[in-house]
Design an enzyme around this catalytic site. Structure first.
Site, PDB file in Angstrom:
ATOM      1  N   ARG A  29      38.165 -19.554  37.373  1.00  0.00           N
ATOM      2  CA  ARG A  29      38.068 -19.288  35.941  1.00  0.00           C
ATOM      3  C   ARG A  29      37.982 -20.534  35.070  1.00  0.00           C
ATOM      4  NH1 ARG A  29      41.783 -14.138  34.113  1.00  0.00           N
ATOM      5  NH2 ARG A  29      41.436 -12.815  35.916  1.00  0.00           N
ATOM      6  N   HIS A  75      30.900 -10.609  37.245  1.00  0.00           N
ATOM      7  CA  HIS A  75      32.150 -11.114  36.645  1.00  0.00           C
ATOM      8  C   HIS A  75      33.021  -9.946  36.180  1.00  0.00           C
ATOM      9  CE1 HIS A  75      34.356 -14.604  35.171  1.00  0.00           C
ATOM     10  NE2 HIS A  75      34.600 -13.961  34.044  1.00  0.00           N
ATOM     11  N   TYR A 119      24.965  -6.492  18.010  1.00  0.00           N
ATOM     12  CA  TYR A 119      24.056  -6.911  16.947  1.00  0.00           C
ATOM     13  C   TYR A 119      23.218  -8.131  17.325  1.00  0.00           C
ATOM     14  CZ  TYR A 119      27.115  -3.935  14.133  1.00  0.00           C
ATOM     15  OH  TYR A 119      27.839  -2.885  13.643  1.00  0.00           O
TER      16      TYR A 119
END
Length: 744
Positions: A29, A75, A119
């Site tokens: 990570r 992921h 968006y």
């Protein structure tokens, strides 16, 4: 299935579990791999975009689709972390080279967040395609199964530049962090080339081409002499300063301005607004009263923060103060930690470049082996087709005379003619001499007749010649380390020419900001508090002119000095201190601010017993009394502290202070709620520390409590009224014994 019970030490099991968790966070990570300089989430997002075909020449695709693919295939973590990684890779004010072309609101340098993923849209940058994702189809890196073994993902991307330096990295793992500044792409490429040509190059040699960090926000690195040690150890602190210029007024009426055009990298985001508020606070606190106005005129064209100065102000001194007291000068902590050789390691600059060169050798070796294999196979087919063109009549006769495709193919490979009808005996004899390879035979049988046109045959022979040259080149590269390194340098030259940018950050050795605060002028003032708990200060002369009207609106007026503190003792045993300079100064009609806003005092839960000033407390003693009859005397020097809140006494459970006052007379009278009075000499009370509870000054009946303490001089008559009669407390007999019980 039979149970299997394993007996183990709990502590060792927990230790091993924590180690496993730590390594998982570090490796999977937070810390980038030194080979491609990417964290797993970044690598997976880029690979998912590549798999979706989101190339620079294709339309943008919704970010939500990209995040969904990355999360569902590679992921399996929260979508917010994946989207955050996508957003950061598109922000050219955070990355040395942006990797994602974002379309829509992807945040701003001033800390505005990106719009929701539904968006915004994104696609890959051309730079990313050519430098980060090229050649994935040439077996240049190993692939591994994804989390559910339904897909394959690359262990690392075949990045052709040291991305660890170019784009930097920031991450917090368990017990370790990585923090790497961004660098200039062209300089880093030159550093790699220098190391290829001179493997024994020192850090000093490398720094001749890699000057230092190159932050996307520009600015100035002012500790150039420290960079050598930082790059050798992989750790250190870089001092970064914003770029500001003093613009003098050209006309008589014009005011001087300080214009900030570049900011330190550490100021990116919310720290810009914090800088503005810090400057405003310095002005409000009269540290920099010569700043009349501050405005943020930043736009898409760049940063522009303008500070307008009072006429005749010392602009240079103000600028030095800004460097000293705000984020306009800051430090960037460097810790060049990365996964190298399967484990986390802090690397020097030279080691980073060495790891990159080694990785490029591996990637290019695998690439050219794949290409060589492919071209060799192509050469084999080309040679077969060229031979076939020369005997095309015989091959057509074999095909026409064969009953099955297998028979014809077998004849081309082994010369077996059984089962084939020939028109001429000589044709059969020639057929028995054929010995094409299986690949050649397959290509011949699939040959289209249009390829037999003269020009097509010439094109085939030309193509064969080019294939032979490619094979020779690949064999040379694979057979010579020097040739391979030269090929790597050639690729780097192309990347630098195509994508290199001028340096933005200036590197130099500069003196630390020198700023000496002018001693604050000590002037008398008046602290005012109204019945609603709003406080302010007023100039002494202004208060005296308007005393009557001001006191009509306020319940407390306390003379003080502008450099002092207001001290508030509460019934809950706390002392709250407020710097006078932190209290807004106002005019008679100004409301002020709630005292809770500038101190830790909570008027709803605390009762104020004594308001005084640090000047009034100097050299004096304070008398404390609690409702349970405990009393003590404390020297005021006990309360000299820089803390805003301290405990002024020790209180037992259910007890509280009923009085805190300056000790001014020699006799004391304790008064209880049941109208019991006790008069004794003040000298009977020992002087104690603030952390003590005190001594028992009066024995109380059950349910009774002390409600007041009165100070008096010997022989002074203090009158009280009980019922219809008045009594003089001077008639009370003094207690002979001193208070005997000390509560610690």
């Amino acid at each position: 299935m039979a149970e299997s019970i394993t007996t183990t030490e709990f502590s060792s099991e927990m230790q091993q579990a924590y180690i496993n968790y730590s390594m998982s966070v570090i490796m999977a990570r937070a810390v980038p791999d030194i080979r491609d300089g990417l964290k797993p989430v970044q690598r997976r997002v880029l690979f998912a975009m590549n798999e979706l075909g989101l190339n620079a020449d294709k339309p943008h695709r919704k970010s939500a689709r990209i995040v969904g693919d990355a999360m569902g295939k590679y992921h399996p973590h929260g979508d917010s972390s994946i989207y955050d990684a996508l957003v950061v890779m598109s922000q050219d004010f955070k990355k040395g080279m942006a990797l994602v072309d974002g379309h829509g609101n992807f945040g701003s340098i001033e800390g505005d967040g990106a719009a929701a993923m539904r968006y915004t849209e994104a696609r890959l940058k051309k730079f990313t395609q050519e430098v980060y994702l090229a050649d994935l189809d040439k077996d240049v890196v190993d692939f591994k199964p994804n989390f559910d073994e339904t897909e394959e993902e690359p262990e690392v991307l075949p990045v052709r530049v040291p991305n660890f330096l170019v784009n930097g990295s920031e991450g917090i793992a368990v017990g370790m962090t990585t923090s790497v500044p961004t660098h200039n792409l062209g300089e880093v490429i030159d550093g790699v080339k220098l190391l290829i040509d001179n493997p024994a190059a020192t850090t000093e040699d490398l720094m001749a081409v890699i000057q230092g960090p190159d932050f996307p926000t520009g600015g100035i690195v002012i500790n150039k002499s420290d960079l050598k040690e930082i790059y050798e150890s992989g750790r250190g602190r870089i001092k970064v300063r914003g770029k500001a210029e003093i613009q003098r007024g050209t006309r008589r009426t014009d005011k001087d301005q300080i214009v900030i055009t570049e900011i330190p990298y550490t100021m990116v985001g919310a720290n810009i607004s914090k800088f503005l508020s810090d400057v405003a606070a310095l002005v409000e606190n009269k540290k920099l009263p010569d700043i009349l106005d501050i405005s943020n005129q930043s736009s898409k064209e760049g940063i522009r923060i303008v500070l307008e100065l009072r006429k005749g102000a010392d602009a240079e001194r103000i600028l030095q103060a800004l460097y000293k007291k705000t984020k306009l000068e800051d430090t960037f902590g460097v810790n060049m930690l990365a996964i190298a050789g399967g484990k986390p390691e802090t690397l020097s600059l030279k080691r980073v470049l060495e790891e990159h060169v080694q990785f490029q050798m591996e990637v290019n070796t695998r690439k050219y082996r794949t290409l060589l294999k492919k071209e060799t196979a192509r050469k084999e087919i080309q040679e077969g087709l060229i031979r076939a063109v020369d005997i095309i009549d015989l091959i057509i006769e074999i095909i026409r005379g064969s009953k099955t495709l297998k028979t014809a193919k077998n004849c081309l490979i082994t010369g077996e003619t059984q089962g084939i009808t020939f028109r001429h005996k000589t044709s059969e004899q020639q057929a028995r001499k054929l010995c094409f390879t299986e690949a050649q035979a397959t290509a011949i049988l699939e040959l289209r007749l249009s390829k037999l046109i003269g020009l097509e045959i010439l094109a085939l022979e030309k193509e064969h010649g080019e294939t032979v040259k490619k094979i020779a080149r690949y064999e040379k590269l694979l057979g010579s380390r020097r040739a391979m390194l030269d090929a790597i340098k050639g690729d780097l030259d192309h990347i630098k020419k195509e994508y290199g940018l001028p340096r933005k950050t200036q590197i130099l050795d500069a003196q630390s900001a020198v700023y000496e605060e002018e001693p604050e002028k000590e002037v008398p003032a008046v602290f005012l508090m109204n019945r609603f708990g709003y406080v302010k200060t007023m100039e002494e002369s202004l208060f005296q002119k308007n005393e009557e009207s001001v006191m009509a609106e306020h319940k407390l007026a306390l003379p003080c000095m502008s450099t002092g503190k207001i001290c508030l003792f509460t019934g809950q045993g706390n002392l709250h201190q407020i710097k006078v300079q932190d209290i807004p100064s106002g005019k008679p009609k100004d409301k002020g601010v709630p005292i809770e806003n500038i101190s830790n005092f909570n008027g709803e839960n605390e009762s104020g017993l004594l308001f005084t000033t640090s000047e009034a407390m100097s050299g004096r003693k304070l008398l404390f009394a609690t409702k349970r009859g405990l009393v003590k005397i404390v020297d005021a020097s006990e309360f000299e502290t820089i803390k805003k809140t301290i405990a002024s006494t020790k209180l037992g459970e259910g007890d509280e202070l009923v009085s805190v006052e300056f000790l001014e007379k020699s006799e004391l009278i304790l008064v209880s709620q049941d109208k019991t009075y006790l008069r004794f000499a003040a000298e009977e009370i020992p002087e104690m520390k603030k952390a003590s509870a005190g001594v028992r000054g009066m024995k109380l009946a059950e349910g009774d409590a002390v409600c007041q303490i009165i100070q008096a001089d010997p022989g002074e008559s203090v009158k009280i009224k009980l019922g219809s009669r008045r009594y003089g407390l001077d008639k009370l007999k003094k207690r002979d014994a001193r208070p005997e019980k000390i509560i610690k």
